[in-house]
Design an enzyme around this catalytic site. Structure first.
Site, PDB file in Angstrom:
ATOM      1  N   ASN A   8       0.873  -1.178   0.000  1.00 48.34           N
ATOM      2  CA  ASN A   8       0.000   0.000   0.000  1.00 48.34           C
ATOM      3  C   ASN A   8       0.911   1.228   0.000  1.00 48.34           C
ATOM      4  O   ASN A   8       1.469   1.606   1.028  1.00 48.34           O
ATOM      5  CB  ASN A   8      -0.894  -0.024   1.246  1.00 48.34           C
ATOM      6  CG  ASN A   8      -1.873   1.137   1.259  1.00 48.34           C
ATOM      7  OD1 ASN A   8      -1.819   2.026   0.408  1.00 48.34           O
ATOM      8  ND2 ASN A   8      -2.752   1.146   2.239  1.00 48.34           N
ATOM      9  N   LYS A  15       3.488   0.704   2.909  1.00 47.56           N
ATOM     10  CA  LYS A  15       3.250  -0.407   3.845  1.00 47.56           C
ATOM     11  C   LYS A  15       3.397  -1.695   3.066  1.00 47.56           C
ATOM     12  O   LYS A  15       2.937  -1.774   1.924  1.00 47.56           O
ATOM     13  CB  LYS A  15       1.827  -0.336   4.406  1.00 47.56           C
ATOM     14  CG  LYS A  15       1.623   0.771   5.395  1.00 47.56           C
ATOM     15  CD  LYS A  15       0.237   0.636   6.036  1.00 47.56           C
ATOM     16  CE  LYS A  15      -0.180   1.945   6.654  1.00 47.56           C
ATOM     17  NZ  LYS A  15      -1.567   2.267   6.516  1.00 47.56           N
ATOM     18  N   ARG A  90      -2.418  -1.934  -3.596  1.00 50.47           N
ATOM     19  CA  ARG A  90      -3.721  -1.337  -3.304  1.00 50.47           C
ATOM     20  C   ARG A  90      -3.883  -0.082  -4.157  1.00 50.47           C
ATOM     21  O   ARG A  90      -2.978   0.765  -4.205  1.00 50.47           O
ATOM     22  CB  ARG A  90      -3.784  -0.948  -1.837  1.00 50.47           C
ATOM     23  CG  ARG A  90      -5.089  -0.278  -1.515  1.00 50.47           C
ATOM     24  CD  ARG A  90      -4.955   0.660  -0.370  1.00 50.47           C
ATOM     25  NE  ARG A  90      -6.246   1.273  -0.103  1.00 50.47           N
ATOM     26  CZ  ARG A  90      -6.387   2.368   0.626  1.00 50.47           C
ATOM     27  NH1 ARG A  90      -5.353   2.945   1.159  1.00 50.47           N
ATOM     28  NH2 ARG A  90      -7.576   2.876   0.809  1.00 50.47           N
ATOM     29  N   HIS A 179     -13.343   1.686   0.314  1.00 50.70           N
ATOM     30  CA  HIS A 179     -13.200   0.565   1.261  1.00 50.70           C
ATOM     31  C   HIS A 179     -13.763  -0.748   0.722  1.00 50.70           C
ATOM     32  O   HIS A 179     -14.145  -1.634   1.491  1.00 50.70           O
ATOM     33  CB  HIS A 179     -13.902   0.860   2.609  1.00 50.70           C
ATOM     34  CG  HIS A 179     -13.467   2.116   3.278  1.00 50.70           C
ATOM     35  ND1 HIS A 179     -14.357   3.048   3.780  1.00 50.70           N
ATOM     36  CD2 HIS A 179     -12.239   2.605   3.540  1.00 50.70           C
ATOM     37  CE1 HIS A 179     -13.695   4.036   4.318  1.00 50.70           C
ATOM     38  NE2 HIS A 179     -12.411   3.810   4.172  1.00 50.70           N
ATOM     39  N   GLY A 209     -13.728   3.905  10.456  1.00 44.80           N
ATOM     40  CA  GLY A 209     -12.351   4.205  10.864  1.00 44.80           C
ATOM     41  C   GLY A 209     -12.167   5.698  10.799  1.00 44.80           C
ATOM     42  O   GLY A 209     -13.122   6.452  11.007  1.00 44.80           O
ATOM     43  N   GLY A 211     -11.662   7.172   8.051  1.00 42.57           N
ATOM     44  CA  GLY A 211     -12.644   7.290   6.966  1.00 42.57           C
ATOM     45  C   GLY A 211     -13.675   6.209   7.195  1.00 42.57           C
ATOM     46  O   GLY A 211     -13.317   5.120   7.661  1.00 42.57           O
ATOM     47  N   ARG A 240     -13.853  14.520   7.905  1.00 40.78           N
ATOM     48  CA  ARG A 240     -14.684  14.777   6.723  1.00 40.78           C
ATOM     49  C   ARG A 240     -16.164  14.890   7.089  1.00 40.78           C
ATOM     50  O   ARG A 240     -16.640  14.206   7.995  1.00 40.78           O
ATOM     51  CB  ARG A 240     -14.513  13.643   5.709  1.00 40.78           C
ATOM     52  CG  ARG A 240     -13.145  13.632   5.072  1.00 40.78           C
ATOM     53  CD  ARG A 240     -12.951  12.405   4.215  1.00 40.78           C
ATOM     54  NE  ARG A 240     -11.835  11.614   4.696  1.00 40.78           N
ATOM     55  CZ  ARG A 240     -11.607  10.348   4.379  1.00 40.78           C
ATOM     56  NH1 ARG A 240     -12.426   9.703   3.569  1.00 40.78           N
ATOM     57  NH2 ARG A 240     -10.572   9.716   4.858  1.00 40.78           N
ATOM     58  N   ASP A 282      -9.815  12.089  16.437  1.00 36.05           N
ATOM     59  CA  ASP A 282      -9.726  10.733  16.983  1.00 36.05           C
ATOM     60  C   ASP A 282     -10.877  10.502  17.956  1.00 36.05           C
ATOM     61  O   ASP A 282     -11.024  11.231  18.942  1.00 36.05           O
ATOM     62  CB  ASP A 282      -8.368  10.551  17.679  1.00 36.05           C
ATOM     63  CG  ASP A 282      -8.100   9.092  18.003  1.00 36.05           C
ATOM     64  OD1 ASP A 282      -8.970   8.439  18.620  1.00 36.05           O
ATOM     65  OD2 ASP A 282      -7.024   8.596  17.626  1.00 36.05           O
ATOM     66  N   ILE A 332     -12.712   2.195  14.447  1.00 34.37           N
ATOM     67  CA  ILE A 332     -13.818   2.420  15.395  1.00 34.37           C
ATOM     68  C   ILE A 332     -14.651   1.135  15.518  1.00 34.37           C
ATOM     69  O   ILE A 332     -14.954   0.674  16.622  1.00 34.37           O
ATOM     70  CB  ILE A 332     -14.716   3.590  14.921  1.00 34.37           C
ATOM     71  CG1 ILE A 332     -13.891   4.877  14.804  1.00 34.37           C
ATOM     72  CG2 ILE A 332     -15.900   3.781  15.845  1.00 34.37           C
ATOM     73  CD1 ILE A 332     -14.617   6.043  14.133  1.00 34.37           C
ATOM     74  N   GLU A 334     -13.916  -1.915  15.159  1.00 33.31           N
ATOM     75  CA  GLU A 334     -13.280  -3.054  15.825  1.00 33.31           C
ATOM     76  C   GLU A 334     -12.941  -2.771  17.288  1.00 33.31           C
ATOM     77  O   GLU A 334     -12.764  -3.699  18.067  1.00 33.31           O
ATOM     78  CB  GLU A 334     -11.967  -3.426  15.105  1.00 33.31           C
ATOM     79  CG  GLU A 334     -12.181  -4.016  13.742  1.00 33.31           C
ATOM     80  CD  GLU A 334     -10.881  -4.121  12.949  1.00 33.31           C
ATOM     81  OE1 GLU A 334      -9.801  -4.256  13.547  1.00 33.31           O
ATOM     82  OE2 GLU A 334     -10.955  -4.063  11.707  1.00 33.31           O
ATOM     83  N   ASN A 335     -12.798  -1.470  17.623  1.00 35.35           N
ATOM     84  CA  ASN A 335     -12.264  -1.138  18.950  1.00 35.35           C
ATOM     85  C   ASN A 335     -13.166  -0.316  19.849  1.00 35.35           C
ATOM     86  O   ASN A 335     -12.982  -0.301  21.063  1.00 35.35           O
ATOM     87  CB  ASN A 335     -10.961  -0.335  18.790  1.00 35.35           C
ATOM     88  CG  ASN A 335      -9.902  -1.139  18.091  1.00 35.35           C
ATOM     89  OD1 ASN A 335      -9.488  -2.174  18.583  1.00 35.35           O
ATOM     90  ND2 ASN A 335      -9.489  -0.673  16.922  1.00 35.35           N
ATOM     91  N   GLU A 387      -7.485  -6.105   4.561  1.00 35.04           N
ATOM     92  CA  GLU A 387      -7.422  -5.779   3.132  1.00 35.04           C
ATOM     93  C   GLU A 387      -6.182  -6.387   2.483  1.00 35.04           C
ATOM     94  O   GLU A 387      -6.204  -6.789   1.334  1.00 35.04           O
ATOM     95  CB  GLU A 387      -7.434  -4.254   2.960  1.00 35.04           C
ATOM     96  CG  GLU A 387      -8.795  -3.652   3.273  1.00 35.04           C
ATOM     97  CD  GLU A 387      -8.734  -2.245   3.831  1.00 35.04           C
ATOM     98  OE1 GLU A 387      -8.184  -2.065   4.937  1.00 35.04           O
ATOM     99  OE2 GLU A 387      -9.233  -1.323   3.166  1.00 35.04           O
TER     100      GLU A 387
HETATM  101  P1  ADP Z   1      -7.561   4.419   8.686  1.00 35.75           P
HETATM  102  O1  ADP Z   1      -8.672   4.952   7.852  1.00 35.75           O
HETATM  103  O2  ADP Z   1      -6.461   5.387   8.957  1.00 35.75           O
HETATM  104  O3  ADP Z   1      -7.095   3.021   8.290  1.00 35.75           O
HETATM  105  P2  ADP Z   1      -8.532   3.084  11.036  1.00 35.75           P
HETATM  106  O4  ADP Z   1      -9.536   2.162  10.476  1.00 35.75           O
HETATM  107  O5  ADP Z   1      -7.269   2.495  11.565  1.00 35.75           O
HETATM  108  O6  ADP Z   1      -8.251   4.280  10.076  1.00 35.75           O
HETATM  109  O7  ADP Z   1      -9.235   3.904  12.212  1.00 35.75           O
HETATM  110  C1  ADP Z   1      -8.522   4.827  12.985  1.00 35.75           C
HETATM  111  C2  ADP Z   1      -9.507   5.539  13.913  1.00 35.75           C
HETATM  112  O8  ADP Z   1     -10.199   4.574  14.716  1.00 35.75           O
HETATM  113  C3  ADP Z   1      -8.830   6.457  14.898  1.00 35.75           C
HETATM  114  O9  ADP Z   1      -8.646   7.742  14.350  1.00 35.75           O
HETATM  115  C4  ADP Z   1      -9.842   6.506  16.021  1.00 35.75           C
HETATM  116  O10 ADP Z   1     -10.796   7.516  15.725  1.00 35.75           O
HETATM  117  C5  ADP Z   1     -10.548   5.163  15.954  1.00 35.75           C
HETATM  118  N1  ADP Z   1     -10.166   4.254  17.044  1.00 35.75           N
HETATM  119  C6  ADP Z   1      -9.155   3.376  17.055  1.00 35.75           C
HETATM  120  N2  ADP Z   1      -9.115   2.729  18.247  1.00 35.75           N
HETATM  121  C7  ADP Z   1     -10.136   3.207  18.986  1.00 35.75           C
HETATM  122  C8  ADP Z   1     -10.649   2.961  20.326  1.00 35.75           C
HETATM  123  N3  ADP Z   1     -10.081   2.065  21.115  1.00 35.75           N
HETATM  124  N4  ADP Z   1     -11.716   3.669  20.735  1.00 35.75           N
HETATM  125  C9  ADP Z   1     -12.280   4.590  19.945  1.00 35.75           C
HETATM  126  N5  ADP Z   1     -11.868   4.852  18.688  1.00 35.75           N
HETATM  127  C10 ADP Z   1     -10.808   4.184  18.226  1.00 35.75           C
END
Ligand code: ADP
Length: 403
Positions: A8, A15, A90, A179, A209, A211, A240, A282, A332, A334-335, A387
């Site tokens: 990527n 990456k 990618r 995506h 995420g 995005g 955005r 974030d 977001i 996943e976490n 991905e």
């Molecule tokens: P990218 O589009 O850069 O690949 P990701 O899918 O990795 O983005 O998502 C990154 C975003 O996910 C971070 O900016 C944050 O907003 C959110 N995020 C990651 N971990 C957590 C968490 N534990 N709690 C809340 N939000 C999270």
């Protein structure tokens, strides 16, 4: 066993992940960051738990690829670069031209170049990466995997914008989505593992995420997606806006004296969570500001995000004629258990969704699983996206076809 690399390349980073195929075993992964700077960062993880990190000058992408390939040799990850049979790249924008991955020949890379105006931050950088690898590994097959390809199955009424039709035709102004590789991966996992590979499944996939996009998937095919011509459309994101009444652009320009291009930058880089909360792009910072300081704008940003996501899910429920399963994925998805909870709370009453709060809280940091209860009318699952493995899989299959 044959080795395939998934790449990527961005404007200032590369990456990479090397796989043994077809086993899909990760051999090593890493990143070159801050390309173009004297204090570039190189990181590689290999051999299970080994790691190396260097601060090095990266004049350009070629310098990055040079270091990647020399490290693969010096760390004895490969004995010869000929072991790498294919490199899968990618590509953010494939336009209307690609509905699946393709070989990076002159004809196809010319199309990627032609599409730069639709993805100015990405497609150009991908090509720089492809050329850098081509210089150092001239006989290795390179392939292209497009973020947009999965969305090419949409019907015209789902991808055409209601602008004068001759503009749509002349400039290919339409919804392309984003995506796609992630939505494809998580929906394939979901159909196999959570829907017993049944036909005619109805899935709503939420890639949330920095995005974010939401996609309606019928029988494994995308029928609607929230992102539009560019990744600015759809639901609210880190910086955005997502979808807006287009007159907001005109009104801000007329009231503030800012140019169209200034406001376009504002919509891309200073809006979303950052713009509404005034705190951060974030979601972790925004969540902390709400819980620790009861910050009102942080709460508004969270509520707005959850409602916009739920609005799309509701729309896609109708578009699909029902829904068997909702997937959460990406940073977001996943976490961030709290954000999932907020989205699901908006859907609860209409769709009789019921989730287990403890299981939801525990399904984070790469864990996969069902977070809905047995009583829930719609199953809700968290599936970490991958991905890179899709890119490697497609590169490997194209390599096999050329043999
Ligand atoms: P990218 O589009 O850069 O690949 P990701 O899918 O990795 O983005 O998502 C990154 C975003 O996910 C971070 O900016 C944050 O907003 C959110 N995020 C990651 N971990 C957590 C968490 N534990 N709690 C809340 N939000 C999270």
């Amino acid at each position: 066993m044959e080795k395939v690399m998934s790449v990527n390349a961005g404007s200032s980073s590369i990456k990479f992940k090397l796989y043994d195929m077809p086993e899909e075993k990760v051999i090593c992964s890493g990143i070159c960051e801050r390309i173009g700077h004297d204090d570039g960062i190189f990181e590689i993880k290999y051999g299970g738990d080994k790691k190396e990190r260097l601060i090095v000058p990266f004049k350009d992408h070629e310098a990055g690829v040079d270091l990647i390939t020399s490290k693969l040799l010096s760390l004895k990850i490969v004995n010869s670069l000929d072991e790498i049979k294919a490199i899968g790249n990618r590509i953010v924008q494939g336009g209307k031209y690609f509905n699946k991955s393709a070989i990076a020949n002159d004809e196809n890379t010319a199309i990627v170049r032609k599409l730069i105006p639709l993805a100015p931050l990405h497609n150009g950088a991908h090509l720089v990466g492809i050329n850098a690898f081509k210089k150092l590994l001239p006989s290795t097959l390179q392939t292209l995997t497009f973020d947009t390809a999965f969305h090419q199955t949409m019907e015209e009424q789902d991808y055409v914008f209601p602008i004068p039709y001759d503009l749509t035709v002349k400039y290919d102004i339409r919804r392309y989505g984003a995506h796609g590789t992630s939505h494809r991966y998580v929906s394939e996992v979901a159909i196999k593992k959570y829907l017993d590979s049944k036909p005619n499944t109805k899935i709503i996939s939420c890639h949330l995420g920095s995005g974010s996009s939401i996609t309606a998937i019928k029988d494994g095919k995308c029928i609607a997606t929230s992102m539009g011509l560019t990744p600015l459309g759809g639901i609210m994101m880190g910086t955005r806006t997502g979808d807006l009444d287009p007159s907001v652009m005109n009104y801000i320009c007329s009231q503030t004296g800012l140019s169209v291009s200034d406001v376009y930058t504002m919509f891309n880089k200073e809006s979303g969570f950052l713009g509404v909360s005034g705190i951060s792009n974030d979601t972790r910072d925004v969540e902390n500001a709400y819980f620790n300081d009861n910050n009102k704008r942080a709460k508004l940003a969270i509520d707005l995000f959850a409602r916009r996501a739920a609005d799309f899910i509701g729309q896609y429920f109708v578009r699909l004629g029902g829904c068997d399963l909702i997937i959460f994925t990406a940073g977001i998805g996943e976490n961030a258990a709290y954000y999932r909870e907020k989205v699901l709370d908006n859907l609860k009453e209409a769709f009789h969704i019921d989730y287990d709060k403890d299981i939801n809280n525990a399904t984070i940091k790469g864990k996969e699983g069902v977070i809905s209860t047995k009583e829930s009318k719609i199953k809700v699952v968290v599936i970490p996206t991958d991905e890179e493995v899709v890119i490697a899989r497609d590169a490997y299959n194209l390599y096999k076809q050329t043999k």
